[in-house]
Design a protein around this motif. Structure first.
Motif, mmCIF file in Angstrom:
data_model
loop_
_atom_site.group_PDB
_atom_site.id
_atom_site.type_symbol
_atom_site.label_atom_id
_atom_site.label_comp_id
_atom_site.label_asym_id
_atom_site.label_seq_id
_atom_site.Cartn_x
_atom_site.Cartn_y
_atom_site.Cartn_z
ATOM 1 N N ASP A 26 0.865 -1.170 0.000
ATOM 2 C CA ASP A 26 0.000 0.000 0.000
ATOM 3 C C ASP A 26 0.899 1.216 0.000
ATOM 4 N N ALA A 27 1.349 1.629 -1.182
ATOM 5 C CA ALA A 27 2.286 2.742 -1.308
ATOM 6 C C ALA A 27 1.844 3.660 -2.435
ATOM 7 N N PHE A 28 2.133 4.945 -2.288
ATOM 8 C CA PHE A 28 1.763 5.930 -3.297
ATOM 9 C C PHE A 28 2.414 5.601 -4.640
ATOM 10 N N ASP A 42 1.455 -4.956 11.734
ATOM 11 C CA ASP A 42 2.739 -4.430 11.265
ATOM 12 C C ASP A 42 2.638 -3.701 9.936
ATOM 13 N N GLU A 43 1.466 -3.731 9.300
ATOM 14 C CA GLU A 43 1.264 -2.999 8.051
ATOM 15 C C GLU A 43 0.415 -1.745 8.247
ATOM 16 N N ARG A 44 0.018 -1.482 9.481
ATOM 17 C CA ARG A 44 -0.822 -0.310 9.755
ATOM 18 C C ARG A 44 0.030 0.958 9.727
ATOM 19 N N HIS A 45 -0.550 2.045 9.261
ATOM 20 C CA HIS A 45 0.188 3.309 9.191
ATOM 21 C C HIS A 45 -0.804 4.459 9.045
ATOM 22 N N ALA A 104 -10.291 -1.080 14.297
ATOM 23 C CA ALA A 104 -10.544 -2.155 15.265
ATOM 24 C C ALA A 104 -10.435 -3.526 14.622
ATOM 25 N N SER A 105 -10.860 -3.636 13.350
ATOM 26 C CA SER A 105 -10.901 -4.942 12.686
ATOM 27 C C SER A 105 -9.803 -5.141 11.656
ATOM 28 N N GLY A 106 -9.247 -4.035 11.140
ATOM 29 C CA GLY A 106 -8.295 -4.154 10.043
ATOM 30 C C GLY A 106 -8.966 -4.645 8.777
#
Length: 483
Positions: A26-28, A42-45, A104-106
């Motif tokens: 998930d990158a611009f 670990d992928e949350r941002h 909360a759920s991702g």
């Protein structure tokens, strides 16, 4: 038990979106490969405030000018119209509240509602309804942008042939499709640009309209008593239809860290929709005091400078793209949640084609504005109850969702319930929709309750309240909620 709290499991989620085997990213500037599957910690941002420009940019649009102008056409005074606009726009608070289920759920909203309807039930009563509405709005937005592009060429002395009109429509659709294809990170980045551009033009338009507006127009004939109440309720349903069409708040919040502030997520989402709704709708109301808003696109030409009219039309085109970026993105997720086994990017392509077909139908409609109002009023009858049930579920669970368990689609899984269906959610949605239909007022259909009350449209109020009450009653029943 999932009906009363959080259920933890170590069973890996079904690879709903990663069907092509590519690594999640998930990158611009890169195509987002993750679809409806769970976003691990670990992928949350990101931060909650990034949601504000995302929602604002997609709602600084012509649709709200149309809705505000419709309040004038209904015969409401300026003060009455602004009161209805404000009250109807408060439903953005509900959209913001739903967004808190993302961190909360991702998971996106189309997956979270599996907790409400069950794995199989959600394909019909959750994801399918959200997909249907998203594709419908894609067609509406594309039609608005296409009509504006045709007028833009006419305003500079060009009179496009049919094939040029078709080409323009395709180009507008492709622009929205391309950004949706790239996905979340690219949408977030571009939303800031759209926000500044469209916001500045919207404020400039408001300044020009205000110069010609009047709080007490000479041609105005005041409504009283029952007629006033009936007009206000119809207007309320129309205004409410816009926020109620966004049942997908979690789609754009699911990448945020799980421990992020719920209040900041809700406020950023709600404010991003509420602010443009009131400002752009207010412009439509004020314009209605100076021109006939039954044809606002052409009528605006009389109250803005000649040089700005072309900019106004260009803004409509860009705003239709900005809105369709989010709509197409979410419709692709909905299609996956229904059970279509393909990547998010491919599902977006299918939705873009269907949205284009609906656009063609809308452009050929003999009365576009009347058809639009009918569509908006009818979608309220099932979207209002759907959002109310979704919000009630968040309250009952205290926003504790197991994102991994939501992706377990086999019998015996925590959200399998009864053969894949949860009666509580289905009964509540059907009941709320039936009640709303009994009290709706459109040119296509007038509910018997509305007729008995002399034209009072209570669909936007009674439908959600009934659905929430029924779900609250059945959702606390352990036998009903048992997998």
């Amino acid at each position: 038990m999932p009906a009363s709290g959080d259920t933890r499991t170590e069973v890996p989620p079904t690879p709903s979106a990663q069907v092509d085997g590519s690594a999640p990213q998930d990158a611009f500037g890169k195509v987002e490969t993750r679809g409806i599957d769970h976003v691990p910690e670990d992928e949350r941002h990101g931060r909650p405030f990034e949601l504000f420009p995302v929602w604002l940019s997609s709602n600084v649009g012509y649709l709200y000018i149309l809705l505000g102008g419709s309040l004038s056409v209904l015969g409401l005074s300026v003060a009455q119209a602004f009161a209805v606009l404000f009250l109807g726009s408060l439903f953005w608070g509900l959209v913001g509240f739903l967004a808190v289920s993302g961190p909360a759920s991702g998971a996106p909203s189309q997956v979270v509602t599996r907790a409400v309807f069950g794995i199989r039930g959600n394909r019909i009563f959750g994801a399918a309804l959200q997909w249907l509405v998203a594709v419908t709005y894609e067609g509406i937005n594309l039609a608005l942008g296409a009509l504006a592009s045709f007028s833009l060429l006419d305003s500079v002395g060009l009179h496009p042939a049919v094939w040029i009109k078709v080409a323009l429509t395709v180009m507008i659709g492709v622009a929205a499709f391309a950004l949706s294809l790239y996905g979340h990170a690219t949408i977030v980045r571009f939303s800031v640009l759209f926000c500044v551009l469209l916001g500045a033009c919207g404020l400039l338009l408001g300044g020009f309209v205000t110069q010609h507006a009047s709080l007490h127009p000479a041609h105005f004939t005041a409504l009283h008593g029952h007629d006033l109440f009936a007009a206000a309720l119809i207007g309320f349903a129309l205004i409410a239809s816009a926020p109620l069409s966004w049942s997908n708040g979690a789609d754009y919040a699911r990448y945020l860290p799980r421990d992020v502030s719920k209040w900041k997520v809700a406020l950023s989402t709600a404010a991003g929709g509420f602010l443009p709704s009131v400002v752009m709708g207010g412009i439509g109301i004020l314009a209605g005091t100076a021109v006939d808003m039954s044809d606002p696109q052409n009528a605006m030409r009389a109250i803005v400078p000649g040089w700005f009219y072309a900019i106004f039309l260009a803004v409509i085109v860009v705003s239709s793209v900005a809105n369709n970026v989010m709509t197409t993105y979410s419709s692709g997720l909905s299609l996956q949640a229904i059970g279509v086994r393909m990547s998010r990017s491919r599902s977006v392509l299918i939705d873009a084609v269907l949205g284009g077909a609906l656009c063609a139908y809308a452009l050929l409609s003999p009365s576009f504005l009347t058809s639009l109002n009918n569509i908006l009023a009818l979608t309220v009858t099932f979207l209002g109850p759907l959002l109310a049930i979704y919000a009630t579920d968040i309250v009952l669970r205290r926003n504790r969702y197991d994102g991994l368990a939501l992706h377990q689609e086999q019998p015996g899984a925590p959200f399998w319930y009864r053969r894949g269906y949860r009666p509580a959610g289905i009964i509540a949605l059907v009941t709320g929709t039936v009640v709303a239909l009994l009290f709706v007022d459109t040119t296509l259909f007038v509910g018997p309750g509305t007729s008995a009350l002399g034209g009072l449209d209570l669909s936007a109020l009674l439908g959600p309240l009934t659905a929430a009450a029924v779900y609250r009653l059945l959702g606390k029943n352990r036998e009903t909620a048992r997998p």
